[in-house]
Design an enzyme around this catalytic site. Sequence first.
Site, mmCIF file in Angstrom:
data_model
loop_
_atom_site.group_PDB
_atom_site.id
_atom_site.type_symbol
_atom_site.label_atom_id
_atom_site.label_comp_id
_atom_site.label_asym_id
_atom_site.label_seq_id
_atom_site.Cartn_x
_atom_site.Cartn_y
_atom_site.Cartn_z
ATOM 1 N N ASP A 184 -30.337 108.155 14.843
ATOM 2 C CA ASP A 184 -31.565 108.908 15.182
ATOM 3 C C ASP A 184 -31.814 110.061 14.231
ATOM 4 O OD1 ASP A 184 -30.325 108.505 18.485
ATOM 5 O OD2 ASP A 184 -31.944 107.356 17.540
ATOM 6 N N HIS A 216 -21.810 111.233 18.163
ATOM 7 C CA HIS A 216 -21.965 109.934 18.818
ATOM 8 C C HIS A 216 -20.765 109.735 19.738
ATOM 9 C CE1 HIS A 216 -22.385 105.593 19.355
ATOM 10 N NE2 HIS A 216 -23.638 105.777 19.016
ATOM 11 N N HIS A 234 -30.331 109.860 24.733
ATOM 12 C CA HIS A 234 -30.135 108.453 24.346
ATOM 13 C C HIS A 234 -31.221 108.096 23.328
ATOM 14 C CE1 HIS A 234 -28.809 104.419 24.400
ATOM 15 N NE2 HIS A 234 -29.163 104.031 25.611
HETATM 16 C C1 MLT Z 1 -27.369 103.276 20.545
HETATM 17 O O1 MLT Z 1 -27.552 102.592 19.535
HETATM 18 O O2 MLT Z 1 -27.581 102.900 21.701
HETATM 19 C C2 MLT Z 1 -26.934 104.677 20.344
HETATM 20 O O3 MLT Z 1 -26.160 104.791 19.188
HETATM 21 C C3 MLT Z 1 -26.243 105.251 21.540
HETATM 22 C C4 MLT Z 1 -25.005 104.539 21.956
HETATM 23 O O4 MLT Z 1 -24.650 103.467 21.470
HETATM 24 O O5 MLT Z 1 -24.401 105.119 22.840
#
Ligand code: MLT
Length: 386
Positions: free
Chosen positions: A325, A269, A229
């Site tokens: 990320d 993602h 995450h």
């Molecule tokens: C986020 O911004 O939390 C990440 O892209 C992970 C997600 O949304 O699952």
Amino acid sequence: MEGEVQKGLEGVIIDESEISRVFGEEGKLLLRGYEINDIAENADYPETLYLVWNGELPTEEEYEKFAGDMAERREIPPEVMDSLRNYAEANLHPMDAMMAATVNLSGYDENIDPNAPQTFEDSIDEVREAGKNIAAKLPTITAAYNRLRDGDEPVEPREDMDTGENFLYMLQDEEPPELFSDLMETAFQIHMDHGTNASTFTARVVASTMANPYEATSSAMGALAGPLHGAANQDTLNMLREIDASDKDVGEWIDDTIDEGGVVYGYGHRVYQTKDPRAFILQDYAEDIIDSEYGDDKWYKLAKEVEAHMDAKGLEEKGIAPNVDFFSGTIYQQMDIPTDIYTNLFTVSRVGGWVGHMVEQYSDNRIIRPRAQYTGPVDLEWTPMD
Ligand code: MLT
């Protein structure tokens, strides 16, 4: 099935919040209906917080009051600073220090009365006030902790600087270049909310038990700290370092890693089927840094080589593309930010989303309370061990 990770196990179906909408196919993210690109270009961190928490942009007067209030809350109690000194002695990971310090803050918030009977409705103001406290203080906690574990004294926050500028100033004890301040401000905006994911789900479930905002956000930090995450940003940079140190070329390293079932951090993602819109925003800054006098483009250039190889393998057609990320770490590294606080930076932003979800569920009674469904054996006759 022993020991195998069961994927696709249907767990909790959550009706989408009104805070953000993620369009996986198009690679689009809306915060309260506004495209993330427009927010990054036209707003700052307090204005984005106000939008996420209230569902509309502030007037000039509302903005001045809210941003001023946030700037005044940046100090942390000396007792919490002392706790940070102890965590530094224990060499806690910065995310763990932040989690502990966040709960520690609740002891200095007079709105929090653990013994007061509460209702969701009565708690909305407490959530908003605590949310401002937490969001205003997390940059100070992150910068101070990093300095304390390096044996340096913390730098006092300043109220005359934007959030991103003040964070870099507290971290490095010098006024940052405008390009870096703008980038930091934008990074604190674009990570703010992203629909329901592990950390936001955690915040909502913990808040649904009437736990206070410090407990709910600290719990959510625990979820965000995971490499699958929020910690993917620091792990992406560590992956690039591994590639750089390897005697294999980029393509060989990537192909071997995929063949061995390894993880290419920052890629793919659970919702986006194409490149994360936030990745494009960060890339624009990376290109600006490269064109500037600060441009040490080594890690960003290597990230682009990885992206080129992954594209050549046709992975984008399969819906596997860079997420936010993938580039954030390469840019933070160019600003001399230590790798193991990258997820803390993610948290400074995402705490805005978590508090927004808490206000939303308390206001609209969209309470998420998971309920286990027992599907095991029934009516067994107890047969004691021989
Ligand atoms: C986020 O911004 O939390 C990440 O892209 C992970 C997600 O949304 O699952």
